[in-house]
Design a protein around this motif. Structure first.
Motif, short mmCIF file in Angstrom:
data_model
loop_
_atom_site.label_atom_id
_atom_site.label_comp_id
_atom_site.label_asym_id
_atom_site.label_seq_id
_atom_site.Cartn_x
_atom_site.Cartn_y
_atom_site.Cartn_z
N ALA A 159 38.03 -47.62 -16.89
CA ALA A 159 39.00 -48.00 -15.85
C ALA A 159 40.21 -47.07 -15.89
CB ALA A 159 39.43 -49.45 -16.05
N PRO A 197 43.75 -49.61 -8.37
CA PRO A 197 43.06 -50.68 -9.12
C PRO A 197 41.61 -50.89 -8.68
CG PRO A 197 45.29 -51.36 -8.59
CD PRO A 197 45.03 -50.07 -7.85
N ILE A 198 41.33 -50.57 -7.43
CA ILE A 198 39.94 -50.74 -6.95
C ILE A 198 39.02 -49.75 -7.65
CG2 ILE A 198 38.43 -50.54 -4.92
CD1 ILE A 198 40.90 -51.42 -3.24
N ALA A 249 39.61 -48.28 -10.51
CA ALA A 249 39.59 -48.63 -11.93
C ALA A 249 38.66 -49.81 -12.19
CB ALA A 249 41.01 -48.95 -12.41
N ALA A 250 38.76 -50.83 -11.35
CA ALA A 250 37.90 -52.01 -11.52
C ALA A 250 36.43 -51.65 -11.30
CB ALA A 250 38.32 -53.11 -10.55
N ALA A 308 35.20 -49.90 -14.45
CA ALA A 308 34.98 -50.86 -15.55
C ALA A 308 33.74 -51.71 -15.29
CB ALA A 308 36.21 -51.75 -15.69
N ALA A 309 33.56 -52.16 -14.05
CA ALA A 309 32.38 -52.97 -13.71
C ALA A 309 31.10 -52.17 -13.89
CB ALA A 309 32.50 -53.48 -12.27
#
Length: 185
Positions: free
Chosen positions: A64, A169-170, A172-173, A176-177
């Motif tokens: 992320a 953040p999109i 990064a998320a 991570a996902a």
């Protein structure tokens, strides 16, 4: 009734003030772009450092952070390329206008006045100094227009980059996902 010189005086003052205002707008756009560039580079560096520091501890956080760093570095490149680069603009204050322009307008005025005299026209003729002053007014107006176009383009890039930075953040998320789905720890 105003004399032609009074009207030209007013036009000169107005065009110079508009040029000053437009140039200040361009300078402000560049300052804003440079401030955003520093923010994006610092944020990208911090996120990249966090990502590298967490690779062994928690891979989704590292992914992320690295995705956020790439996102912000890409935006920094976009801002640097499109808002912090030099725009081709003219100077509104042109000292060479008087030395080169006067001869051009004098030749034009002589030819036009001779032609009018040959036709028997009874007008006042062409005033070289007035024409030269009007040329300077036109130059100020063109410079102001170029300043406004350059600052508008820079502001558009900065505004777009702010909106895209808010989307970090999109990415990064999503990174991570993806790591979690692929079985990262």
């Amino acid at each position: 009734m105003h004399t032609p010189n009074e009207v030209i005086d007013l036009a000169e003052k107005h065009s110079q003030e508009v040029a000053r205002f437009s140039l200040a707008g361009l300078e402000e756009a560049r300052k804003r772009a440079n401030a955003l560039l520093v923010l994006l580079l610092a944020g990208g560096g911090a996120l990249g450092g966090l990502g590298l520091a967490r690779v062994d501890a928690y891979l989704p956080l590292a992914a992320a952070a690295m995705a956020g760093a790439v996102h912000w570095f890409a935006l920094a490149a976009y801002v640097a390329w499109n808002a912090s680069t030099t725009a081709q603009i003219r100077s509104w204050a042109t000292p060479e206008l008087a030395e080169h322009g006067y001869g051009k307008w004098l030749a034009y005025a002589k030819a036009a006045n001779a032609e009018a005299a040959a036709r028997g026209t009874t007008d006042n003729g062409i005033n070289v100094l007035q024409e030269l002053r009007l040329e300077a007014v036109r130059n100020c107006e063109q410079a102001a227009q170029e300043y406004r176009a350059a600052s508008g383009a820079a502001y558009a890039v900065v505004d777009r980059a702010y909106r895209l930075a808010a989307c970090m953040p999109i990415s990064a998320a999503a990174a991570a996902a993806l790591v979690l789905v692929l079985g990262g720890r």
